[in-house]
Design a protein around this motif. Structure first.
Motif, PDB file in Angstrom:
ATOM      1  N   GLN A 107       0.846  -1.194   0.000  1.00 48.42           N
ATOM      2  CA  GLN A 107       0.000   0.000   0.000  1.00 48.42           C
ATOM      3  C   GLN A 107       0.884   1.248   0.000  1.00 48.42           C
ATOM      4  N   THR A 108       0.363   2.327  -0.562  1.00 49.30           N
ATOM      5  CA  THR A 108       1.053   3.609  -0.521  1.00 49.30           C
ATOM      6  C   THR A 108       0.280   4.538   0.399  1.00 49.30           C
ATOM      7  N   GLY A 109       0.798   4.711   1.574  1.00 47.78           N
ATOM      8  CA  GLY A 109       0.135   5.564   2.558  1.00 47.78           C
ATOM      9  C   GLY A 109       0.804   5.382   3.898  1.00 47.78           C
ATOM     10  N   LEU A 110       0.598   6.327   4.782  1.00 46.97           N
ATOM     11  CA  LEU A 110       1.147   6.250   6.127  1.00 46.97           C
ATOM     12  C   LEU A 110       0.036   5.896   7.104  1.00 46.97           C
ATOM     13  N   GLY A 111       0.361   5.070   8.078  1.00 43.46           N
ATOM     14  CA  GLY A 111      -0.612   4.693   9.101  1.00 43.46           C
ATOM     15  C   GLY A 111      -1.228   3.322   8.905  1.00 43.46           C
ATOM     16  N   ASN A 112      -0.990   2.677   7.758  1.00 38.24           N
ATOM     17  CA  ASN A 112      -1.588   1.363   7.523  1.00 38.24           C
ATOM     18  C   ASN A 112      -1.049   0.299   8.469  1.00 38.24           C
ATOM     19  N   ILE A 113       0.258   0.292   8.673  1.00 40.29           N
ATOM     20  CA  ILE A 113       0.869  -0.706   9.558  1.00 40.29           C
ATOM     21  C   ILE A 113       0.308  -0.564  10.969  1.00 40.29           C
ATOM     22  N   GLU A 114       0.160   0.673  11.423  1.00 33.53           N
ATOM     23  CA  GLU A 114      -0.374   0.913  12.765  1.00 33.53           C
ATOM     24  C   GLU A 114      -1.802   0.387  12.888  1.00 33.53           C
ATOM     25  N   LEU A 115      -2.590   0.522  11.838  1.00 31.54           N
ATOM     26  CA  LEU A 115      -3.953  -0.014  11.852  1.00 31.54           C
ATOM     27  C   LEU A 115      -3.948  -1.536  11.879  1.00 31.54           C
ATOM     28  N   MET A 116      -3.049  -2.143  11.126  1.00 29.97           N
ATOM     29  CA  MET A 116      -2.942  -3.601  11.100  1.00 29.97           C
ATOM     30  C   MET A 116      -2.527  -4.149  12.458  1.00 29.97           C
ATOM     31  N   GLU A 117      -1.641  -3.422  13.145  1.00 32.59           N
ATOM     32  CA  GLU A 117      -1.151  -3.859  14.451  1.00 32.59           C
ATOM     33  C   GLU A 117      -2.266  -3.950  15.492  1.00 32.59           C
ATOM     34  N   LYS A 118      -3.350  -3.211  15.287  1.00 31.81           N
ATOM     35  CA  LYS A 118      -4.470  -3.255  16.225  1.00 31.81           C
ATOM     36  C   LYS A 118      -5.301  -4.525  16.065  1.00 31.81           C
ATOM     37  N   VAL A 119      -5.038  -5.264  14.988  1.00 30.57           N
ATOM     38  CA  VAL A 119      -5.831  -6.463  14.704  1.00 30.57           C
ATOM     39  C   VAL A 119      -4.997  -7.735  14.797  1.00 30.57           C
ATOM     40  N   VAL A 120      -3.761  -7.690  14.311  1.00 35.13           N
ATOM     41  CA  VAL A 120      -2.894  -8.874  14.334  1.00 35.13           C
ATOM     42  C   VAL A 120      -1.552  -8.500  14.960  1.00 35.13           C
ATOM     43  N   PRO A 121      -0.817  -9.473  15.497  1.00 34.81           N
ATOM     44  CA  PRO A 121       0.470  -9.166  16.133  1.00 34.81           C
ATOM     45  C   PRO A 121       1.463  -8.530  15.154  1.00 34.81           C
ATOM     46  N   LYS A 122       2.205  -7.563  15.642  1.00 36.56           N
ATOM     47  CA  LYS A 122       3.148  -6.819  14.802  1.00 36.56           C
ATOM     48  C   LYS A 122       4.192  -7.728  14.178  1.00 36.56           C
ATOM     49  N   GLU A 123       4.603  -8.779  14.911  1.00 36.14           N
ATOM     50  CA  GLU A 123       5.667  -9.643  14.392  1.00 36.14           C
ATOM     51  C   GLU A 123       5.231 -10.458  13.170  1.00 36.14           C
ATOM     52  N   HIS A 124       3.931 -10.478  12.892  1.00 36.69           N
ATOM     53  CA  HIS A 124       3.435 -11.208  11.720  1.00 36.69           C
ATOM     54  C   HIS A 124       3.200 -10.290  10.520  1.00 36.69           C
ATOM     55  N   ILE A 125       3.606  -9.021  10.644  1.00 36.94           N
ATOM     56  CA  ILE A 125       3.345  -8.036   9.588  1.00 36.94           C
ATOM     57  C   ILE A 125       4.626  -7.722   8.817  1.00 36.94           C
TER      58      ILE A 125
END
Length: 315
Positions: A107-125
Motif C-alpha cells: 500500500q502507498t500511505g502512512l498509518g496502515n501498519i499501525e492499523l494492522m497492528e491493532k488487529v494482528v500481532p506486529k511480528e506477523h506483519i
C-alpha cells in the motif's frame, strides 16, 4: 505458494495475474460481488499495455471469494486495499495470520501498519509497496501499466527466511523485487513523492508526465516535497534518497502516460486516499508543530473534488 490477495482493484488484479501465471494458488478476496463473480467465471482479464483494444484479453484463472472466512489456510496474505479499508480488510483475514502466514501490506500511505497492528500481532506483519501500475477495467480486467520494482521488508530491518522466500516467489513470477532493510524510510519517500504527484494530477486532470512540463506545477510539487521532507526529518525517519526531487522527476517520467491512482478514483467517482497521503503528512506535522500549508490545501481541494462531481447540484 498459497496466496490470498485482499483487494480486487487494479493492483490486486495486477499481482494476482502475475502470481497465478507463476503457478501459485491464488485467491482474490473482495466485497464487490460483481468483480468477484467476473473473476470466478472468466479469471483476471489481462490487457497488455501495448494494445488499446480492451477486447484483446488474456484470461488468468484464479479463485475468488467475498467472505474471508471461507478461506481456511494459506502461506501468505497480501493486503492491497485502499488505506481507509485497511482495518476492516485486516479483520477479514485475521484468522489466517500467524508465524507461518505473514500479512504483507502493499500500500502507498502512512498509518496502515499501525492499523494492522491493532488487529494482528506486529511480528506477523511485513511492509511493502510497488512502483508497478495498472488500470482496472470493466468486470475483472486489468490493463498493465508502468513497470517498476516492488519493495518489501521486515519492520525491524532484518532479512529473514520468510521475506527472502516471498521475494523469490515474486521474482520467479516476473515481479521485479528488492528486499529493503530500510522499508519504512523507503515508504516515506514514496508517500512524500506521490503526495506531490497524485493530488496535483487529480486537480488538473492530466497524466503524470504533464506535471513536469510547466514551471508552475514543478514549483508546486517541489513545495509539497519540501514540506513532506521536513515532517519526516522531525520524526527522524531514515529517508533512503538524498534527493527526493530527483525521485519525483523520475517517477513522473517513468509514468508519463499514466493517470495517477487518485485521478482514476476521481474519474470513477470513488473515494481517494488523500487522507493516507497528504492528510497523513498533515497529521504527523501537527504533532510536531510543523506547518504544511500546501499539503493542507491539497487535502481541502481533493475533498472538494470528491464531493462535487459533474452534474451534481452545487447548492
Amino acid at each position: 505458494m498459497r496466496i490470498v490477495i485482499v483487494g480486487g482493484g487494479a493492483i490486486g488484479r495486477l499481482f494476482g495475474s502475475y502470481l497465478a501465471r507463476g503457478e501459485n494458488e491464488v485467491t482474490l478476496l473482495d466485497t464487490d460481488e460483481q468483480v468477484i463473480g467476473a473473476m470466478r467465471d472468466q479469471g483476471i482479464g489481462v490487457v497488455a499495455s501495448a494494445t488499446d483494444d480492451p477486447d484483446e484479453v488474456t484470461p488468468v484463472p484464479v479463485s475468488a471469494v467475498t467472505d474471508g472466512m471461507l478461506i481456511k489456510e494459506c502461506d501468505l496474505v497480501m493486503l492491497m486495499v485502499k488505506s481507509f479499508d485497511t482495518r476492516c480488510a485486516t479483520r477479514s483475514v485475521a484468522h489466517l495470520i500467524d508465524a507461518n502466514c505473514p500479512l504483507l501490506s502493499i500500500q502507498t500511505g502512512l498509518g496502515n501498519i499501525e492499523l494492522m497492528e491493532k488487529v494482528v500481532p506486529k511480528e506477523h506483519i511485513l511492509a511493502g509497496f510497488t512502483f508497478k501500475s495498472g488500470t482496472a477495467l470493466g468486470g475483472a480486467k486489468v490493463r498493465y501499466g508502468r513497470e517498476g520494482k516492488t519493495y518489501l521488508g521486515e519492520l525491524n530491518g532484518k532479512v529473514t527466511e520468510r521475506v527472502q522466500k516471498i521475494a523469490n516467489v515474486f521474482e520467479q513470477c516476473g515481479i521485479e523485487t528488492k528486499i529493503s532493510q530500510r522499508i519504512v524510510g523507503r515508504l516515506w519517500c514514496k508517500v512524500i513523492v506521490f503526495s506531490a504527484i497524485n493530488p496535483l494530477s487529480s486537480l488538473l486532470k492530466v497524466p503524470n508526465g504533464c506535471l513536469t512540463s510547466k514551471m508552475e506545477s514543478i514549483t508546486l510539487m517541489k513545495r509539497l516535497v519540501d514540506e513532506g521532507r521536513a515532517v519526516a526529518e522531525a520524526y527522524d525517519i531514515d529517508l533512503v534518497y538524498d534527493d527526493l526531487n530527483e525521485l519525483l522527476f523520475e517517477a513522473c517520467q517513468k509514468s508519463a502516460n499514466n493517470l495517477s491512482s487518485m485521478l482514476q478514483d476521481i474519474l470513477n467517482d470513488r473515494p481517494t486516499e488523500i487522507d493516507a497521503q497528504n492528510g497523513a503528512i498533515c497529521r504527523f506535522a501537527a504533532r510536531r508543530g510543523i506547518t504544511v500549508p500546501t499539503h493542507e490545501t491539497m487535502v481541502e481541494l481533493v475533498k472538494l473534488l470528491e464531493k462535487w462531481r459533474p452534474g451534481m447540484e452545487q447548492f
